[in-house]
Every structure is written in C-alpha cells, then in structure tokens.
Motif scaffolding. Structure first.
Motif, mmCIF file in Angstrom:
data_model
loop_
_atom_site.group_PDB
_atom_site.id
_atom_site.type_symbol
_atom_site.label_atom_id
_atom_site.label_comp_id
_atom_site.label_asym_id
_atom_site.label_seq_id
_atom_site.Cartn_x
_atom_site.Cartn_y
_atom_site.Cartn_z
ATOM 1 N N GLN A 79 -3.245 14.284 -26.373
ATOM 2 C CA GLN A 79 -2.677 14.485 -27.710
ATOM 3 C C GLN A 79 -3.445 15.535 -28.511
ATOM 4 O O GLN A 79 -2.958 16.025 -29.531
ATOM 5 N N ILE A 80 -4.653 15.874 -28.067
ATOM 6 C CA ILE A 80 -5.491 16.792 -28.839
ATOM 7 C C ILE A 80 -5.055 18.226 -28.572
ATOM 8 O O ILE A 80 -5.142 18.730 -27.447
ATOM 9 N N LYS A 81 -4.601 18.916 -29.606
ATOM 10 C CA LYS A 81 -4.142 20.305 -29.507
ATOM 11 C C LYS A 81 -5.202 21.283 -29.997
ATOM 12 O O LYS A 81 -5.168 22.463 -29.670
ATOM 13 N N LYS A 82 -6.101 20.789 -30.857
ATOM 14 C CA LYS A 82 -7.229 21.595 -31.316
ATOM 15 C C LYS A 82 -8.511 20.838 -30.983
ATOM 16 O O LYS A 82 -8.842 19.848 -31.634
ATOM 17 N N GLY A 83 -9.187 21.326 -29.977
ATOM 18 C CA GLY A 83 -10.397 20.639 -29.548
ATOM 19 C C GLY A 83 -11.599 21.540 -29.595
ATOM 20 O O GLY A 83 -11.510 22.739 -29.298
ATOM 21 N N THR A 84 -12.742 20.973 -29.949
ATOM 22 C CA THR A 84 -13.974 21.753 -29.987
ATOM 23 C C THR A 84 -14.719 21.604 -28.663
ATOM 24 O O THR A 84 -14.156 21.152 -27.656
ATOM 25 N N PHE A 85 -16.019 21.937 -28.665
ATOM 26 C CA PHE A 85 -16.801 21.994 -27.432
ATOM 27 C C PHE A 85 -16.687 20.700 -26.612
ATOM 28 O O PHE A 85 -16.436 20.740 -25.414
ATOM 29 N N TYR A 86 -16.930 19.565 -27.258
ATOM 30 C CA TYR A 86 -17.002 18.330 -26.469
ATOM 31 C C TYR A 86 -15.640 17.877 -25.984
ATOM 32 O O TYR A 86 -15.523 17.225 -24.946
ATOM 33 N N HIS A 87 -14.551 18.202 -26.709
ATOM 34 C CA HIS A 87 -13.214 17.879 -26.214
ATOM 35 C C HIS A 87 -12.887 18.713 -24.984
ATOM 36 O O HIS A 87 -12.383 18.209 -23.981
ATOM 37 N N ARG A 88 -13.165 20.000 -25.071
ATOM 38 C CA ARG A 88 -12.827 20.916 -23.983
ATOM 39 C C ARG A 88 -13.662 20.628 -22.739
ATOM 40 O O ARG A 88 -13.161 20.667 -21.608
ATOM 41 N N GLY A 115 -10.913 18.620 -7.213
ATOM 42 C CA GLY A 115 -12.004 18.817 -6.263
ATOM 43 C C GLY A 115 -12.997 19.886 -6.605
ATOM 44 O O GLY A 115 -13.725 20.374 -5.727
ATOM 45 N N ILE A 116 -13.078 20.301 -7.870
ATOM 46 C CA ILE A 116 -14.119 21.246 -8.288
ATOM 47 C C ILE A 116 -15.330 20.445 -8.747
ATOM 48 O O ILE A 116 -15.234 19.629 -9.665
ATOM 49 N N ASN A 117 -16.457 20.697 -8.117
ATOM 50 C CA ASN A 117 -17.680 19.978 -8.500
ATOM 51 C C ASN A 117 -18.270 20.585 -9.757
ATOM 52 O O ASN A 117 -18.600 21.785 -9.782
ATOM 53 N N CYS A 118 -18.393 19.785 -10.781
ATOM 54 C CA CYS A 118 -19.025 20.270 -12.008
ATOM 55 C C CYS A 118 -19.647 19.100 -12.741
ATOM 56 O O CYS A 118 -19.292 17.943 -12.525
ATOM 57 N N SER A 119 -20.598 19.413 -13.604
ATOM 58 C CA SER A 119 -21.257 18.383 -14.408
ATOM 59 C C SER A 119 -20.785 18.486 -15.849
ATOM 60 O O SER A 119 -20.182 19.484 -16.252
ATOM 61 N N LEU A 120 -21.079 17.430 -16.591
ATOM 62 C CA LEU A 120 -20.748 17.395 -18.022
ATOM 63 C C LEU A 120 -22.015 17.017 -18.777
ATOM 64 O O LEU A 120 -22.627 15.980 -18.489
ATOM 65 N N VAL A 121 -22.399 17.890 -19.732
ATOM 66 C CA VAL A 121 -23.652 17.661 -20.461
ATOM 67 C C VAL A 121 -23.351 17.657 -21.954
ATOM 68 O O VAL A 121 -22.652 18.541 -22.460
ATOM 69 N N ARG A 122 -23.884 16.646 -22.642
ATOM 70 C CA ARG A 122 -23.704 16.557 -24.088
ATOM 71 C C ARG A 122 -24.929 17.132 -24.797
ATOM 72 O O ARG A 122 -26.078 16.838 -24.432
ATOM 73 N N GLY A 123 -24.681 17.987 -25.787
ATOM 74 C CA GLY A 123 -25.766 18.531 -26.591
ATOM 75 C C GLY A 123 -25.746 17.921 -27.987
ATOM 76 O O GLY A 123 -25.169 16.861 -28.217
ATOM 77 N N GLU A 124 -26.370 18.587 -28.905
ATOM 78 C CA GLU A 124 -26.407 18.118 -30.288
ATOM 79 C C GLU A 124 -25.244 18.720 -31.080
ATOM 80 O O GLU A 124 -24.703 19.771 -30.730
ATOM 81 N N TYR A 125 -24.876 18.032 -32.157
ATOM 82 C CA TYR A 125 -23.900 18.541 -33.121
ATOM 83 C C TYR A 125 -22.572 18.931 -32.448
ATOM 84 O O TYR A 125 -22.107 20.073 -32.551
ATOM 85 N N ASN A 126 -21.988 17.963 -31.741
ATOM 86 C CA ASN A 126 -20.658 18.125 -31.150
ATOM 87 C C ASN A 126 -20.602 19.182 -30.048
ATOM 88 O O ASN A 126 -19.522 19.632 -29.676
ATOM 89 N N ARG A 127 -21.753 19.582 -29.554
ATOM 90 C CA ARG A 127 -21.747 20.548 -28.450
ATOM 91 C C ARG A 127 -21.729 19.782 -27.120
ATOM 92 O O ARG A 127 -22.363 18.742 -26.969
ATOM 93 N N ALA A 128 -21.005 20.309 -26.173
ATOM 94 C CA ALA A 128 -21.004 19.812 -24.801
ATOM 95 C C ALA A 128 -20.570 20.969 -23.915
ATOM 96 O O ALA A 128 -19.866 21.887 -24.370
ATOM 97 N N TRP A 129 -20.992 20.948 -22.660
ATOM 98 C CA TRP A 129 -20.658 22.052 -21.767
ATOM 99 C C TRP A 129 -20.604 21.553 -20.326
ATOM 100 O O TRP A 129 -21.076 20.462 -20.001
#
Length: 833
Positions: A751-760, A772-786
C-alpha cells in the motif's frame, strides 16, 4: 648354757581398735567409705561399687548422684594393688553410662587410665582399663586425647595380650580411633597390621569380626592396603572366604577384600592365585544374600579402573552379575545393578550384558523398592550410553513405559537416570516416536518443575533430545512444557542453565515454538545471559541466534540486521528498533490496537486467502485497502439454480428462499466466532513479486538483476529523490494517511506509494529473497536502512573468470541501481544524515 626363758607376747596398743567387720547395704555409706584412709576399707568399698554397678544402669545412675565417680577416678592410681584393681573394675563397668562418661571427661581421667595399661600392671587392670577406654573412645574429643597421649601404641601392644577380654576391649577402642584419618595412618606406622591379622585366627568370633571391621576401615587408605598385601593379609582373607565353616565372617571379609581390590596389583594377585574365581563362585553359590551383596560391592570397587574391568570381563563377571539380579533380595539387586553400571565402562561388557539379556534389569524398574528402581535406571543409563543396540534392546524389553512412569517418581536419582536413558534412546528417530507415544513429553514437563538440580539437568537434556521432531515440539507446546523450560534459563545452577540453553536452541528450530518462547521472555533472558560474563555459556549465544533466526521480525528489531541467509517470508513485520530489555508484541496484538501516534508497523503477506467453503454464502468483502480485508473474490452459491416448477407461486419461492438463507446464516455465524485471526492479505505485494519474477529474474547475471530490482523498487516507492530535496518528499504524510484510511497501526507494504530508506530497503530485501538474490538488510539511525550485496566482477583479460566478490550498498533513493562499495565515502554518506 642356761635354759632359755620364753618371751611373753606384747599386749596390743591401747589406742588401736581391734579389726571391725564392715557391712553396709546403703550405697551412700559405701560411697562415704571411698574417702577412708584405710586400704582394707577402700578395697571392700570399691568391690561393692563394682558389684552394685554391674547390676544395671539404674544403679550406675545412683552412684553418679551420690558422687562416687570422682573418688573412684582417684583410687585407680592408689598405691595399693588391690585398691587399684577394684577401683578400675568399678570405673570400667560404670563408664558405659553416659553421665559417667561426661564426668570422666571433666575429671580428665584418660591419662590415669592409660597409665594402668602399663606392662607391669595386673591383667585384670588391663581388662577393665581398656574397657573404660573403649567406652570413652566413642566421643571425638576423647579419641583425640587418647591419640595425642600415644594411647594407640599402647593399645596395639595389648592386642598380643594372653587375655581375650583385653584383646577385645583394646580392639574396640582401636576401631573407634581409626574412624579418624590420623589414626589410620598411625596404625600402619606403628606396625599394627600384623597383630590385627593375627587376631583373624582367634577362636572367638567377636574378636575376628572386630578385627575385620577395623581392617575394613583402615584399608580405605592406599598405603595401608600395600602394607596388608606385604604382610600376606590378602591370602588370609581369601582363605576365610573359601572356608564355609567361617561363613559368619564372610560379610566383613568381603568388605575388606572390596577395599583392597581397588588396587590393580591386588586384582592381579588375586587373579593369579585363583582368588578371583573363589570370589565369583562365592557370589553365585552363597546362600546368604548379605554375602552375595558384599561380593557385588567388591566387584564394583574392583571395576573402578579400566585395567581391572578388562580382568573382570575375562573372568566372565557379567554372567555372575546377571545371576545375582534374579535373587529376591533388594540390597543384592541394588548392588548388582551398581556393578553392572560401572562394568559398562568396558565396551565389551556392554555387548555381553545385551547378549545375556537386558530384560531382568528392565523388570526392576517396576520394583516397589525405591533404591532398586534407582539402581536399575542407572545401569540402563550406562548400558544405553552411545550404544544404539542396547537402546533397541530396552525397547524390545518393553522398558519405555516403565521409564516414562519413573519420571514422575519421588526418588530423585531414579528420575534423573530414567531421563538419561530416554536421552540415550532418542538418538534414534525410530525410537523417539515410541517414546512420545508413551506420554513422555507430559511426564518430562512435570519433571521440569522439580527443585533438584540433578533432575533438572538430566530432564532438560531429555527434552532437547526428544524435541528433534516438529511433532514433539508441538506436543511440548501443547502440554505447557515451554513455560518451565524458559524459567530454567534463569537457573542459578550452571549446568541446568547451560542445558536449558541447549534445549531452547533445539526447540527454536520451528517458528511457532520460537515465537511462543519469545512471548514467554526467552529472548530477554538470553540477552541478559549474553551480556553477563558469569552466566554466559557455550549454548546461550547459539540459542539467542536461533531464536532470532526463527523469528526474523524480532531479530531485525533487536539487532537491526538480517543477513543474506535470513530469508524474509510472509508474516514478517518491521516493528522498528527496540532496546534489549523491550518485550515485543505480536502482529495480531498490534493489529487489534487502536490507531495511535506511533510509527506504523509495516508487514508483508503475499499469501492469498483460503477459498471460502462452497456450501456457505459469500461473506461481504472488504476493499484491499482495509486492514483486515481480503481481495475481492465474490463467490457464487455452489448449488445450481433449478427451474421452478409451474405449480409454485412467486410468494412461495420467496418464502423458501428466505428460509434457506436463514438456515445457512446460522452456521456461518458459528464459524466466524471460532475462526482464528488471519494475517491480512496484501494483493499488491503479491503482484510485485509476480512482476519481478517475470522482469528481473530472467536477466543474465546477478549485477543486472540487482540494478533492475533497485530501479523497480524505487519506482514503486515514489521514484528517485535528490539528496537536497529529501525534505520535500512527504513520505510521513502519506504513511499517516494510510494509517487513518485503514484505521490500523499495521500497514501492508504494497500500500505504500511513497517510501523512504527503510521502506525501500525492506521491499528490496523481500523481493530479492523471492527471486534468489542474496542480500542483507541493515538498519541505521534516523529512518535509514540499506541493502548490501556481494558481486564478483569479471577479470578483463580472462573472460569467464571472476574476481573475489566484493560487498556493495545499493542506492534505492537518489540514483536507484547505483552500487557503492561497502564503507566507501559515498556509501557512508548514503547511510547517514
């Protein structure tokens, strides 16, 4: 010479009485006579005291009350021999009374008594002085005083006395003294072994038995056993065992033999001289269960070393022990089971017991005697340890039911060893099902509430061994076993806590059990243990990680990181970053909360709803935007429309239709009430998975897939946003509007059409895991994630060959698809404000 004149006798002195015969029946008068200065009066008074005291304890008590003890204790050192003899006799008899012992202790009479044991004294004095010492040596302080005054040397000398009573009394005193370790060593140093062995030839059984009891005590010391062997004492013991006329001494003799056989040299000696054959034959053929029992104990002591176990195995000791199990004597059966348990350290013996039959041991699990049950469980525990054939034999002997029943026994050891056996049996998958079928999980759950550390340690291991199957873990949850298991993580006992961590590690293999344990606080406890240097153990960290890996939502909230091996599945939700002491609540609980001002929780669920039952009318569908809604799937009544007969009126048809709807509506309401909460379906997320599967998955290499997926995610979440225009990207407003539109604190990611770092980053990870793509998910500070991916570049001059893979952070916000080397300045800038 003149005639001799007869000399006239001199008249007696005028100031001296003629001899007066003394006679008194009053004890008080006799006690007064003990203070007389005349030797003859003292002799008769002491003699009367002896005869009076010999009649019983009441008379002794009377003499104590009249104050006879103190003057008697002085008279034993009188210059007159007759006075000394009678005084010592009276004091020796009286010393059996507790009040007399207390008074003699206060009067410090032991030095005077030891002085009466000098060689120059009369044998009668030796007899009663040694008797007095024998009574006094029961008290610890008296034993210490006798030892410090070199009384042991004197008593050893008296063992060679010609008088049997002196020997007996001295031996009794020595037996009391050697209960303390210093006296045991002194016996050897004072060369007391030979006279003790000589007493084994006495014609008095009481002396022989006392000598054997003393030898049994002092042979706990290894050096004393060597001295006994050097004095050919072991040969004398074997001779006694081989003499049926001395069967009244066999029990005590076997105790000494049992101690001696702890030494390998002694075992080799007894084997070479044929004594071991005699011992085993005696164990099998004796008609006295006490003798057989001590023979079994001798075997147990012998089997303490590996070399001795080999010797016993060569002598076929297993046959003897199995034979002893069939004798109807609880003490003997217990001793035989203990011997079997220790012999199981020898692998060949383990196999031999199985060949002879484990059935007799299994039958003892149902004994009415608690010690027998405990010993039988111990024997089976050692028999089945790392031996699957013996474990199968226990099953074949129908021992499972008895073992499970033993888990609820009052005998602590029996419960612990029964749990041990079940743990050993659980190493085989085929046996686990039969154990479960007997209600083992319920019984183990009850045992988890024990207060005994040994029981808890063993039972927790049994739970871990049995919970290897998902069915067993389900049963553990159903019977309430997770509650006491989680509590044991806080145990103050290191072994119990360590085993509980292991059990949690095993039980957390499936998500439902892991979630339930987290709900019960296991995660918080394990985190506390992890931070403690004293409580941390080998399994606590592994258990913590297993709980995290079994519930990725919790792991991401607490650790802020999901590795490439952590695959996000339906039901995952991003609760946000939490502190270690925070207790997370379930998605269902979050869903049922009223709308609040907190950050919304994002969840993923691409699993379509189950089709509605065909016989039920369609349920009113909610829109996909509704928090609890299903996708619009209107269903039709399964019953085909039938052509109405011409005889029926329109009113009649409407009445029947109304009636039919009412009949269907009632069961529909019942089903709704019983239906458990289901995670809302997210059809948009489902369609996203379908799209990337068609458009991204077919791309030729991982790098192209990563870039394409990044562009796809960015487009679905509001497109690229320039770094200096982030403040104009009003994603917060959009998410807030969704909350109030859905009237829920939980929002489906589709349902989210506008998402910031942590949504994406979350959407990228979820879609990448699906294709099947191997990747990690890391949470940072202030709504950052990558997200981080590992990519290997091709070697320019060697097509087909790849460099070692490098980690890249994926840009999903500013330049979607741009790959930034991990820890590079641009990657760090992307991850921080």
């Amino acid at each position: 010479m003149g005639k001799k004149v007869k000399k006239e006798a001199e008249p007696p002195p005028k100031d001296v009485f003629d001899p007066v015969p003394i006679g008194s029946k009053n004890p008080a008068t006799v006690v007064l006579m003990l203070h007389s200065p005349e030797q003859e009066v003292l002799v008769k008074a002491c003699e009367a005291m002896y005869k009076f005291a010999e009649k019983g304890d009441e008379n002794k008590a009377t003499l104590v009350e009249l104050g006879a003890v103190e003057p008697l204790s002085k008279l034993i050192s009188n210059e007159d021999k007759a006075v000394r003899i009678n005084a010592v006799m009276a004091l020796g008899v009286m010393a059996s009374h507790n009040d007399v012992k207390k008074l003699l202790k206060k009067l410090d009479v032991i030095p005077s008594i030891l002085a009466r044991l000098a060689p120059a004294e009369d044998t009668l004095i030796h007899e009663f002085a040694s008797l007095c010492l024998a009574y006094l040596s029961v008290e610890y302080t008296s034993k210490v005083q006798i030892f410090e005054l070199d009384g042991l040397d004197t008593l050893i000398r008296l063992l060679s006395s010609p008088d049997p009573d002196v020997k007996k009394n001295s031996l009794e005193c020595i037996y009391q003294l050697v209960q303390d370790f210093p006296s045991r060593a002194a016996i050897r140093e004072l060369n007391g072994i030979p006279p003790l062995l000589e007493l084994l030839k006495s014609e008095y059984p009481v002396i022989q038995q006392l000598a054997l009891k003393t030898l049994a005590t002092i042979t706990h010391d290894a050096e004393t056993r060597v001295a006994l062997r050097e004095n050919q004492g072991f040969e004398q013991l074997i001779e006694i065992l081989g003499n049926n006329e001395l069967n009244d001494l066999h029990v005590e003799t076997l105790v000494v033999v049992s101690n001696c056989m702890e030494d390998m040299d002694t075992v080799q000696l007894i084997q070479q001289t044929g004594g071991l054959d005699k011992l085993l034959q005696l164990a099998e053929t004796s008609t006295l269960p006490e003798v057989q029992m001590n023979a079994a104990k001798a075997i147990t002591n012998t089997a303490q070393s590996n070399e001795n176990r080999k010797i016993l195995h060569e002598q076929e000791v297993e046959k003897t022990l199995v034979t002893l199990l069939r004798v109807a004597h609880d003490g003997l059966r217990t001793a035989a089971c203990h011997a079997i348990a220790i012999m199981c350290e020898n692998l060949a013996s383990k196999d031999e017991f199985r060949k002879l039959g484990i059935q007799p041991i299994v039958q003892l699990l149902n004994s009415e005697n608690a010690e027998v049950k405990k010993a039988a469980a111990l024997a089976l525990s050692n028999l089945t340890n790392a031996n699957h054939l013996n474990a199968n034999a226990v099953i074949e002997a129908e021992g499972t039911e008895a073992l499970v029943q033993l888990l609820t026994d009052q005998m602590v050891g029996a419960v612990a060893y029964a749990a041990d056996v079940l743990t050993n049996m659980c190493t085989q998958e085929a046996l686990r099902s039969s154990i479960l079928a007997q209600g083992a999980m319920q019984a183990l759950t009850e045992a988890l509430c024990s207060t005994d550390s040994l029981v808890l340690s063993k039972v927790v291991l049994a739970v871990a061994a049995l919970a290897c199957d998902s069915d067993a873990r389900t049963e553990l949850r159903n019977v309430g076993g997770l509650v006491p298991l989680v509590k044991l993580l806080n145990s103050k006992n290191d072994e119990v806590r360590r085993n509980a961590c292991w059990a949690v590690l095993v039980c957390a293999s499936d998500e439902p059990t892991a979630i339930e344990m987290c709900r019960l606080g296991a995660l918080n406890i394990l985190q506390e243990i992890h931070l403690s240097t004293s409580r941390k153990n080998n399994f606590s960290e592994a258990a913590l990680q297993r709980l995290f890996d079994s519930n990725l939502s919790i792991k991401y909230s607490f650790t802020g990181c999901l590795s490439s091996s952590n695959k996000i599945t339906d039901g995952f939700y991003d609760y946000g970053k939490v502190k270690p002491d925070h207790k997370m609540i379930t998605l269902e609980e979050l869903y049922k909360q009223k709308v609040n001002q907190h950050r919304p929780v994002v969840f993923l669920n691409a699993k379509p709803p189950e089709p509605a039952l065909t016989e039920l009318p369609p349920v009113e569908n909610k829109s996909p935007d509704s928090p609890g809604g299903r996708s619009p799937t209107p269903s039709k009544n399964s019953n085909k429309d039938k052509t109405p007969s011409k005889g029926k009126s329109k009113g009649k048809k409407e009445e029947e239709k109304t009636k039919e709807e009412e009949e269907i509506k009632i069961p529909q309401e019942v089903i709704v009430e019983k239906k458990q909460w289901l995670l809302p379906y997210d059809p948009i997320f489902h369609s996203l998975i379908t799209n990337v599967t068609k458009s991204v998955l077919p791309l030729p290499n991982t790098k192209e897939q990563v870039v394409a997926l990044a562009v796809f995610v960015a487009e679905k979440m509001g497109g690229p946003v320039e770094r200096d225009r982030l403040h104009e990207f009003f994603w917060e407003l959009h998410v807030s509007e969704l909350k109030f539109q859905l009237q829920s604190n939980v929002i489906p990611i589709g349902q989210i059409k506008k998402g910031t770092f942590y949504h994406r980053a979350l959407l990228f990870k979820a879609l990448a895991d699906r294709i099947g793509i191997n990747c990690s998910l890391v949470r940072g500070e202030y709504n950052r994630a990558w997200n981080e991916v590992l990519l290997a570049d091709e070697v320019p001059k060697a097509p087909g060959k790849l460099f070692p893979p490098k980690a890249y952070a994926v840009d999903l916000m500013h330049s979607p698809g741009h790959l930034m080397k991990k820890n590079s300045p641009e990657a760090i800038q992307y991850q921080c404000i």
